[in-house]
Design an enzyme around this catalytic site. Structure first.
Site, PDB file in Angstrom:
ATOM      1  N   LYS A  46      57.343 -11.609  58.767  1.00 45.41           N
ATOM      2  CA  LYS A  46      57.120 -10.955  60.068  1.00 45.41           C
ATOM      3  C   LYS A  46      55.621 -10.858  60.357  1.00 45.41           C
ATOM      4  CE  LYS A  46      60.242 -11.091  61.677  1.00 45.41           C
ATOM      5  NZ  LYS A  46      61.534 -11.442  61.169  1.00 45.41           N
ATOM      6  N   LYS A  96      62.593 -19.732  69.473  1.00 42.99           N
ATOM      7  CA  LYS A  96      63.655 -18.896  68.901  1.00 42.99           C
ATOM      8  C   LYS A  96      64.797 -19.709  68.334  1.00 42.99           C
ATOM      9  CE  LYS A  96      65.650 -14.584  68.858  1.00 42.99           C
ATOM     10  NZ  LYS A  96      65.043 -14.095  67.613  1.00 42.99           N
ATOM     11  N   ARG A 140      63.496 -20.743  73.851  1.00 43.74           N
ATOM     12  CA  ARG A 140      63.741 -21.988  73.130  1.00 43.74           C
ATOM     13  C   ARG A 140      62.477 -22.851  72.993  1.00 43.74           C
ATOM     14  NH1 ARG A 140      69.339 -22.844  73.049  1.00 43.74           N
ATOM     15  NH2 ARG A 140      68.994 -24.979  72.409  1.00 43.74           N
ATOM     16  N   ASN A 195      66.490 -32.292  75.022  1.00 46.67           N
ATOM     17  CA  ASN A 195      66.336 -31.299  73.961  1.00 46.67           C
ATOM     18  C   ASN A 195      66.750 -31.994  72.675  1.00 46.67           C
ATOM     19  OD1 ASN A 195      66.563 -29.131  72.250  1.00 46.67           O
ATOM     20  ND2 ASN A 195      68.267 -28.169  73.331  1.00 46.67           N
ATOM     21  N   GLY A 196      65.901 -31.948  71.634  1.00 48.17           N
ATOM     22  CA  GLY A 196      66.259 -32.598  70.367  1.00 48.17           C
ATOM     23  C   GLY A 196      65.134 -33.516  69.937  1.00 48.17           C
ATOM     24  N   GLU A 246      54.144 -14.343  61.193  1.00 43.77           N
ATOM     25  CA  GLU A 246      54.523 -15.007  62.447  1.00 43.77           C
ATOM     26  C   GLU A 246      54.025 -14.292  63.686  1.00 43.77           C
ATOM     27  OE1 GLU A 246      59.245 -13.768  62.305  1.00 43.77           O
ATOM     28  OE2 GLU A 246      58.671 -15.601  63.319  1.00 43.77           O
ATOM     29  N   HIS A 254      51.048 -13.481  36.517  1.00 43.53           N
ATOM     30  CA  HIS A 254      51.133 -14.898  36.130  1.00 43.53           C
ATOM     31  C   HIS A 254      50.232 -15.777  36.989  1.00 43.53           C
ATOM     32  CE1 HIS A 254      54.254 -14.008  33.276  1.00 43.53           C
ATOM     33  NE2 HIS A 254      54.854 -13.289  34.200  1.00 43.53           N
ATOM     34  N   GLU A 279      60.673 -10.756  53.680  1.00 49.04           N
ATOM     35  CA  GLU A 279      60.888 -10.643  55.121  1.00 49.04           C
ATOM     36  C   GLU A 279      59.685  -9.972  55.800  1.00 49.04           C
ATOM     37  OE1 GLU A 279      62.618 -11.998  57.192  1.00 49.04           O
ATOM     38  OE2 GLU A 279      62.738 -10.697  58.948  1.00 49.04           O
ATOM     39  N   TRP A 316      59.424 -27.218  73.427  1.00 51.98           N
ATOM     40  CA  TRP A 316      58.794 -26.982  72.118  1.00 51.98           C
ATOM     41  C   TRP A 316      58.464 -28.376  71.606  1.00 51.98           C
ATOM     42  CZ3 TRP A 316      59.556 -28.282  66.946  1.00 51.98           C
ATOM     43  CH2 TRP A 316      58.825 -27.535  66.022  1.00 51.98           C
ATOM     44  N   CYS A 358      63.710 -26.263  72.968  1.00 47.21           N
ATOM     45  CA  CYS A 358      63.600 -26.738  74.340  1.00 47.21           C
ATOM     46  C   CYS A 358      64.794 -26.212  75.135  1.00 47.21           C
ATOM     47  CB  CYS A 358      63.562 -28.252  74.465  1.00 47.21           C
ATOM     48  SG  CYS A 358      62.254 -29.041  73.562  1.00 47.21           S
TER      49      CYS A 358
HETATM   50  C1  F6R Z   1      61.785 -15.150  61.905  1.00 43.70           C
HETATM   51  C2  F6R Z   1      62.802 -15.910  62.600  1.00 43.70           C
HETATM   52  C3  F6R Z   1      63.175 -17.227  62.038  1.00 43.70           C
HETATM   53  C4  F6R Z   1      64.701 -17.404  62.101  1.00 43.70           C
HETATM   54  C5  F6R Z   1      65.070 -18.826  61.653  1.00 43.70           C
HETATM   55  C6  F6R Z   1      66.561 -19.038  61.654  1.00 43.70           C
HETATM   56  O1  F6R Z   1      61.498 -13.962  62.603  1.00 43.70           O
HETATM   57  O2  F6R Z   1      63.308 -15.499  63.599  1.00 43.70           O
HETATM   58  O3  F6R Z   1      62.717 -17.359  60.737  1.00 43.70           O
HETATM   59  O4  F6R Z   1      65.291 -16.447  61.289  1.00 43.70           O
HETATM   60  O5  F6R Z   1      64.465 -19.758  62.504  1.00 43.70           O
HETATM   61  O6  F6R Z   1      67.085 -18.879  62.929  1.00 43.70           O
HETATM   62  P1  F6R Z   1      68.635 -18.641  63.148  1.00 43.70           P
HETATM   63  O7  F6R Z   1      68.968 -17.312  62.532  1.00 43.70           O
HETATM   64  O8  F6R Z   1      68.837 -18.671  64.610  1.00 43.70           O
HETATM   65  O9  F6R Z   1      69.346 -19.747  62.424  1.00 43.70           O
END
Ligand code: F6R
Length: 603
Positions: free
Chosen positions: A482, A598, A27, A99-100, A485, A501, A478, A73, A2
């Site tokens: 990607k 984010k 956010r 926010n929170g 998401e 397995h 990773e 969010w 947020c």
């Molecule tokens: C994936 C992604 C998330 C962040 C995770 C941690 O593309 O961006 O998995 O890596 O939410 O976020 P930070 O690095 O800001 O602690």
């Protein structure tokens, strides 16, 4: 999670708040709203969706010079207009943005019989109700009475209609900043939202209450005692960037990786050597380490896996990556001989922060690797290493992940050398390898055209499997994250040896299997696993820096030969591009995938 933006000053508030919200939508963007004070009354403008959806509803011509905005969010209640912030108290005395998350929200509703008073499903409206109940003419006093009743995390922006030119704010475990300049004063959950670069910026601390007027900013603790704040000295403030000709931020940021890694290495290395004085650990202290814990969430956790691999191999002591949200529940075994490396792009991730507090309480040495030097994690660590990825706007991280890898590799090589686990020759060779990483990323990006074709296969696949061993397993994890998401495709990453397995039963005719073969120590065994998949009908896509060519009907993407320990750096790039192109072909909202944000500031 947020975004909060508030303003009180001499200019119309709506355009200022809207422009701040645009910069904060990373956010959260599932609903948004702005509230202003107009002719002594609160006016709310809210919508489902982010600031772009809100724009057409806003009174840009209003002369009101005070207001609060929010981009959300969702935690409590669906992402709709009613639950969008700001919220008001029953008598409309208070307007608030939050926010929170308030963890005892249901308990408070019961205790004060609030259900009949609430219009939304949010925890935020509960706070507005409590403020009105506790208010008897002094807003600061009402806030100090409400704060101890709240469990969880919050950053609050508050307007009381009795003081229409004033913004009030308070926080616990969620970031909040105030900026003052000649046009007035601003409140925001990230300094990026503040306009211009002439203002004085202050960080609100946990448990503090701020009173913001157009020409003054005062801060008090919970007992009402005045606290003097010092201005944050900004370094490296970055402009809010545009897409620079790229169709999406994600693609732009993928292409910025060579430079992000180069800048990060430049800040840590000089004359071909690694300078990590900021760790403040002498040779003896390094030798006394008995374990290393790397803690993060999502991609930061995957960077931790890759870092743990390099650390354990080089330093020859246990190094383990932990998912931050699981750290506390499994019972920490950290002690004063533990080095804890906290990894976070935003530096505000609540789960990571909670794990950091836990590991700190066990007297471990804390080093954080963050991209935002003004973040809470950066402020609360013993030592901080800043990744130089620059502002990352796409919700899916790419360049910050690559910069994290660069830092972790540097830590691994430097500690191993200082502890005498590698000799000077190996140290020099590894440093040279590190310095070659940006160029190898550049060369990998040149494969974009070939990689784009893979998306055509993945876009229609019901399921995609990623496999890899050793460092390649981190890359596979990773890559799968990607793809999930941004393209909403079902896929999973497996340690290649695990397939037999159980999970090999998922492989059918045409199932895409993306095999990462960039760590030569595991190549021959992964190739056997590729064959096992192939004989069950899999379509093989192989990313490799070896001379493995696969069969004629396999797709093989060759990347530059990289030191095994650092192989994730180049090998992850084709997987990022595969995710991007697949998402594009499927018409997904690439930079803002659904349900995500984010900065994840709730546990
Ligand atoms: C994936 C992604 C998330 C962040 C995770 C941690 O593309 O961006 O998995 O890596 O939410 O976020 P930070 O690095 O800001 O602690």
């Amino acid at each position: 999670m947020c975004g909060i933006m508030g303003y009180t000053g001499v200019e119309p508030a709506v355009p200022i708040i809207y422009s701040g919200l645009k910069k904060l939508e990373y956010r959260g963007y599932d609903s948004s709203g702005i509230g202003i004070v107009e002719s002594g009354k609160v006016e709310l403008f809210k919508t489902e969706g982010g600031p772009d959806n809100l724009k057409s509803r806003l009174p840009f011509k209003s002369s009101s010079a005070v207001g609060l905005g929010h981009t959300r969010w969702a935690t409590h209640g669906a992402a709709n207009e009613i639950n969008a912030h700001p919220h008001t108290s029953p008598q409309k005395l208070f307007m608030i943005v939050h926010n929170g998350i308030i963890e005892n929200c249901s308990e408070l509703k019961l205790r004060y019989h609030l259900d009949s008073e609430l219009k939304s499903e949010t925890d935020t409206e509960v706070i507005a109700c409590l403020l009105e109940r506790e208010y008897s003419g002094d807003v600061k006093e009402a806030i100090t009475r409400v704060m101890p009743q709240l469990t969880g995390s919050y950053a609050l922006g508050i307007i009381c209609i009795d003081f229409p030119d004033t913004l009030f704010c308070a926080k616990k475990s969620s970031p909040l900043f105030v900026c003052t300049d000649e046009r007035g004063a601003y409140l925001a959950s990230d300094i990026a939202a503040f306009p211009g670069d002439t203002g004085k910026i202050y960080r609100l601390g946990d448990g503090e209450i701020g009173i913001i007027k157009k020409d003054s900013f005062k801060v008090f603790d919970i007992d009402g005692c005045r606290i003097r704040k010092t201005e944050i000295r900004l370094r490296d403030t970055e402009e809010y960037e545009d897409k620079g000709g790229y169709e999406h931020y994600m693609l732009k940021e993928i292409y910025e990786q060579p430079s992000a890694v180069e800048k990060t290495l430049d800040s840590i290395m000089s004359d071909g050597k690694i300078k990590l004085g900021c760790l403040r650990m002498n040779r003896e202290r390094i030798k006394s380490l008995t374990r290393i814990e790397l803690i993060g969430c999502g991609s930061a956790y995957h960077a931790g896996l890759a870092g743990a691999y390099a650390l354990q191999k080089l330093l020859k002591i246990p190094a383990r990556a932990y998912i931050a949200s699981e750290y506390k529940s499994m019972g920490s075994v950290a002690d004063e001989n533990t080095l804890a490396i906290i990894i976070s792009q935003s530096g505000e991730t609540a789960d990571t922060l909670a794990a950091m507090k836990e590991v700190k309480s066990r007297n471990a040495k804390i080093v954080s690797v963050v991209n935002n030097r003004y973040s809470t994690i950066a402020q609360e660590s013993d030592s901080v290493i800043i990744t130089r990825a620059g502002r990352e706007i796409s919700v899916a991280t790419t360049k910050a992940f690559s910069a994290q890898l660069a830092v972790l590799y540097c830590i691994a090589v430097r500690l191993a050398y200082s502890a005498g686990r590698i000799d000077r020759e190996r140290y020099r060779a590894l440093c040279a390898e590190l310095l070659s990483l940006p160029e190898k990323s550049r060369q990998t990006l040149e494969k974009n055209e070939a990689i784009e074709k893979i998306a055509q296969i993945l876009k229609d696949a019901e399921y995609t499997c990623f496999i890899g061993r050793a460092a390649d397993y981190c890359t596979a994890m990773e890559g799968a994250l990607k793809l999930k998401e941004v393209s909403y495709s079902h896929c999973e990453a497996y340690a290649a040896g695990e397939l037999k397995h159980g999970t090999i039963s998922l492989i059918e005719n045409g199932t895409p299997v993306i095999a990462v073969c960039a760590d030569s120590s595991a190549l021959s065994k992964t190739v056997s696993n590729i064959k096992e998949c192939k004989s069950r009908g899999a379509k093989i896509i192989c990313i490799t820096d070896s001379d493995y060519d696969g069969d004629a009907d396999d797709i093989v993407i060759k990347i530059p030969d990289t030191e095994d320990l650092f192989s994730v750096s180049a090998a992850v790039i084709p997987l990022q591009l595969i995710a991007y192109h697949t998402a594009k072909k499927k018409g997904c909202g690439i930079d803002k995938p659904k349900n995500l944000a984010k900065s994840v500031t709730v546990e």
